[in-house]
Design a protein around this motif. Sequence first.
Motif, PDB file in Angstrom:
ATOM      1  N   HIS A  68      -5.288  -6.576  -3.200  1.00 30.13           N
ATOM      2  CA  HIS A  68      -4.165  -5.953  -3.587  1.00 30.13           C
ATOM      3  C   HIS A  68      -3.952  -6.147  -5.171  1.00 30.13           C
ATOM      4  O   HIS A  68      -4.557  -7.218  -5.700  1.00 30.13           O
ATOM      5  CB  HIS A  68      -2.982  -6.269  -2.428  1.00 30.13           C
ATOM      6  CG  HIS A  68      -3.325  -6.030  -1.201  1.00 30.13           C
ATOM      7  ND1 HIS A  68      -3.387  -4.793  -0.674  1.00 30.13           N
ATOM      8  CD2 HIS A  68      -3.418  -6.816  -0.147  1.00 30.13           C
ATOM      9  CE1 HIS A  68      -3.738  -4.812   0.566  1.00 30.13           C
ATOM     10  NE2 HIS A  68      -3.559  -6.016   0.963  1.00 30.13           N
ATOM     11  N   VAL A  95      -3.215  -2.158  -1.438  1.00 28.96           N
ATOM     12  CA  VAL A  95      -1.823  -1.710  -2.135  1.00 28.96           C
ATOM     13  C   VAL A  95      -1.803  -1.946  -3.658  1.00 28.96           C
ATOM     14  O   VAL A  95      -2.150  -3.154  -3.962  1.00 28.96           O
ATOM     15  CB  VAL A  95      -0.859  -2.742  -1.519  1.00 28.96           C
ATOM     16  CG1 VAL A  95       0.488  -2.196  -2.101  1.00 28.96           C
ATOM     17  CG2 VAL A  95      -0.674  -2.343  -0.007  1.00 28.96           C
ATOM     18  N   ALA A 289       5.004  -4.544   1.418  1.00 29.29           N
ATOM     19  CA  ALA A 289       4.019  -3.460   1.657  1.00 29.29           C
ATOM     20  C   ALA A 289       2.771  -4.132   1.784  1.00 29.29           C
ATOM     21  O   ALA A 289       2.031  -3.248   2.670  1.00 29.29           O
ATOM     22  CB  ALA A 289       3.885  -2.478   0.187  1.00 29.29           C
ATOM     23  N   ALA A 292       2.936  -4.690   5.652  1.00 29.54           N
ATOM     24  CA  ALA A 292       2.863  -3.403   6.428  1.00 29.54           C
ATOM     25  C   ALA A 292       1.499  -2.831   6.437  1.00 29.54           C
ATOM     26  O   ALA A 292       1.355  -2.208   7.518  1.00 29.54           O
ATOM     27  CB  ALA A 292       3.786  -2.528   5.712  1.00 29.54           C
ATOM     28  N   ARG A 293       0.921  -2.997   5.262  1.00 35.06           N
ATOM     29  CA  ARG A 293      -0.480  -2.302   5.243  1.00 35.06           C
ATOM     30  C   ARG A 293      -1.506  -3.111   6.262  1.00 35.06           C
ATOM     31  O   ARG A 293      -2.353  -2.637   6.847  1.00 35.06           O
ATOM     32  CB  ARG A 293      -0.837  -2.406   3.910  1.00 35.06           C
ATOM     33  CG  ARG A 293      -2.336  -1.730   3.733  1.00 35.06           C
ATOM     34  CD  ARG A 293      -2.580  -0.098   4.066  1.00 35.06           C
ATOM     35  NE  ARG A 293      -1.477   0.078   2.731  1.00 35.06           N
ATOM     36  CZ  ARG A 293      -1.753   0.707   1.734  1.00 35.06           C
ATOM     37  NH1 ARG A 293      -3.088   0.736   1.091  1.00 35.06           N
ATOM     38  NH2 ARG A 293      -0.783   1.325   0.744  1.00 35.06           N
ATOM     39  N   GLU A 303       4.500   1.088   3.799  1.00 29.63           N
ATOM     40  CA  GLU A 303       3.473   0.626   2.721  1.00 29.63           C
ATOM     41  C   GLU A 303       3.420   0.794   1.524  1.00 29.63           C
ATOM     42  O   GLU A 303       2.489   0.726   0.525  1.00 29.63           O
ATOM     43  CB  GLU A 303       1.921   1.022   3.486  1.00 29.63           C
ATOM     44  CG  GLU A 303       2.021   0.536   4.863  1.00 29.63           C
ATOM     45  CD  GLU A 303       0.495   1.112   5.432  1.00 29.63           C
ATOM     46  OE1 GLU A 303      -0.301   1.288   4.727  1.00 29.63           O
ATOM     47  OE2 GLU A 303       0.224   0.881   6.707  1.00 29.63           O
TER      48      GLU A 303
END
Length: 334
Positions: A68, A95, A289, A292-293, A303
């Motif tokens: 990410h 993300v 985020a 959540a991803r 996300e």
Amino acid sequence: MPGLTLASVVTSNPERSAQVRSTYPHAQILPSADELFGAADAHDLVVVAAPNREHVPLGLAAVEAGLHLVVDKPLAASVADAQRLVDAAAARGVVASVFHNRRWDGDFLTLRRLVSGGALGELVLVESRFDRWRPEVDPGKWREGGGPEDAGGILFDLGPHLIDQVLELLGPARSVYADVRRLRPGAQVDDDIFLALEHSSGVRSHLSATMLAAQPGPRLRVLGSRAGYVKWEVDVQEEALRAGARPGDPGFGEEPPESWGLLGTEDGAQRVKTESGRYVEFYELMERAIRARAGDADAGGGEAPPVPLEAGIATLRVIEAARASAAQSVVVAL
């Protein structure tokens, strides 16, 4: 902040290495980005806070490693390069966010509160500026020179903050008129800018930044059909961080009452409390985020990253239009 741990710092600078060992003794010091990407399994999130020319190469390498990503502003030196990063992040399913941290300036949070609450009425004009007094060019700083890939100059340095805030507040820009100048002797890049934007909402914004402000103007001057809001002092978080304070410290991000902005008309105005600045919220949203991803049911949100990469592209479109406008002395439609 809880939920994130600084695992590694990439630097080959001895002074910075010593600072890491002193301040973050549990963090690894890696001499090159390649070593970081080679240890991708031991990391989750990469923050690219390198010179502008490295944003896209390092960002692409991080995404390719499945990490990410947070990229400092500006996202890239061009819309085309930024789009490569957006496409790569989407393909890898990571993300990714651009660090437009000044969405969490106390003065901007206050302005959003006043606008949403109707205190100003219908907005007419937003004036936003960053004034600096740096009359001498510092040739040792990369922002003061270099080629187009270096994205030096004040339009790429302070411009993204000014542009992103008004796009977030007023909606997309429909047209741009700009004056982009080099004023200081020996300047190789722009050091004085003015942008006039017309937004999809019909409101206009005037944005400016300069290195030759011997007398600074107000940070914000916002006019509406009911009242105006004028704010002089800049957000306090950056100065506090440089002095060694941390976001968890008592009173961090709070302004003294004498620095609050004025709300009202020429018949009378009163000070309104400035919201506490919260740069740390960017990383709170980023952590949420990422979790959540990954399917964490306790992430407590969606996300979406705190500032999508597409917002960085929108800012770059305005910057490219501003350069074209300044070169031709015309209004450029978007």
